[in-house]
Scaffold this active site. Structure first.
Site, short mmCIF file in Angstrom:
data_model
loop_
_atom_site.label_atom_id
_atom_site.label_comp_id
_atom_site.label_asym_id
_atom_site.label_seq_id
_atom_site.Cartn_x
_atom_site.Cartn_y
_atom_site.Cartn_z
N LYS A 1 36.29 40.09 35.83
CA LYS A 1 35.80 41.31 34.97
C LYS A 1 36.73 41.70 33.91
CE LYS A 1 39.45 44.23 36.41
NZ LYS A 1 40.41 44.60 35.16
N ASP B 1 41.14 47.07 42.90
CA ASP B 1 40.11 46.33 42.07
C ASP B 1 39.16 45.66 43.20
OD1 ASP B 1 40.81 47.58 40.00
OD2 ASP B 1 41.34 45.65 38.94
#
Length: 281
Positions: free
Chosen positions: A6, A131
């Site tokens: 990401k 995350d």
């Protein structure tokens, strides 16, 4: 299982909590073309981890092993698993590689055993890292809290051409947040986040480039002059905008077209041979 990297196209630190963690609002963009691969098969008693690709610790504190141990404890299963991890996401790079690997381990075990409710799996993920919950079902959208709460964008996303530039040295998230200027902490009423989301849905690289932001970037540019040199080079040679993702040190360049992105990659490879890890998305 492939699990994508990401980047944070937007990262605003909104508050510092009494426990030392920071509250954020961040736009996460998964990069399907840049992904680690994790496989699971039966092994001897206990856990084994084999690693290929980019260097990473295969010790017991690796997030794959930590995730597997916690799943086994919660589910009441004696582990007898061998994981094979092929790393393509650089480590300590602001791209979520370790979190992605932990989430992949949880997903593989859940697919095999279906031993936990969704809420329990999410709780395990939060305990492994802020995350990690995002990577249980990676989609473009806004993360909030310490990163564990997630709201996907309401509409299909068209990712602009991106060149990912990693300078082959790590930076810990702890360092980046420790060196954040406290004056940057607070809400953002500029409308950048909303404009960024609209640009992604519209498929407008220029609109995306105008709105990217990262509160952690200033400290990284001060500490590592190479990042400033790279940013200036990329903009001078055609990138619309360049910013650091997450806690860095990886840069992403938003490009007007795939042709410009590919030319930038060639020029960087010529200017800094072997000094950079370059990835396209």
């Amino acid at each position: 299982m492939r699990i994508p990297a990401k980047i944070n196209l937007y990262l605003k630190v909104t508050a510092k909590r009494p426990d030392g963690y920071h509250e954020i609002r961040s736009l996460f963009l998964p990069l399907d073309d840049i992904a680690d691969e994790l496989t699971l098969r039966d092994g001897d008693d206990g856990l084994e981890l084999a690693v290929a690709g980019l260097p990473v610790s295969n010790a017991e504190d690796n997030l794959v092993c930590r995730a597997a141990r916690r799943y086994a404890e919660r589910a009441g299963i004696a582990p007898h698993w061998r994981f094979t991890l092929t790393k393509h996401i650089p480590v300590a790079a602001g791209m979520g590689g370790g979190s992605a690997d932990a989430a992949a381990a949880l997903r593989l075990l859940q697919e095999r055993y279906s031993a936990l409710a969704d809420e329990e799996l999410h709780e395990l993920a939060v305990g492994l890292g802020a995350d990690v919950p995002f990577f249980l079902n990676p989609r473009t959208g806004f993360a909030s809290g310490i990163g564990e709460r997630f709201t996907p964008l309401d509409g299909p996303v068209r990712t602009p051409p991106l060149l990912i530039v990693n300078p082959r040295f790590p930076v810990s998230a702890r360092w980046a947040y420790t060196h954040l200027d406290p004056a940057r902490i607070g809400d953002d009423d500029s409308g950048r986040a909303e404009a960024l989301a609209a640009g992604l849905i519209a498929g407008d690289p220029a609109a995306v480039a105008r709105s990217v932001h990262n509160d952690l970037a200033a400290a990284l540019y001060r500490k590592f002059p190479l990042l400033t040199l790279l940013r200036e080079f990329l903009i001078r040679h055609g990138a619309l905008q360049v910013e650091i993702t997450g806690s860095g040190p990886t840069l992403y360049a938003v490009c007007p077209s795939p042709d410009v992105r590919d030319r930038l990659r060639e020029e960087l490879e010529a200017a800094w041979p072997a000094a950079l890890l370059l990835l396209s998305a």
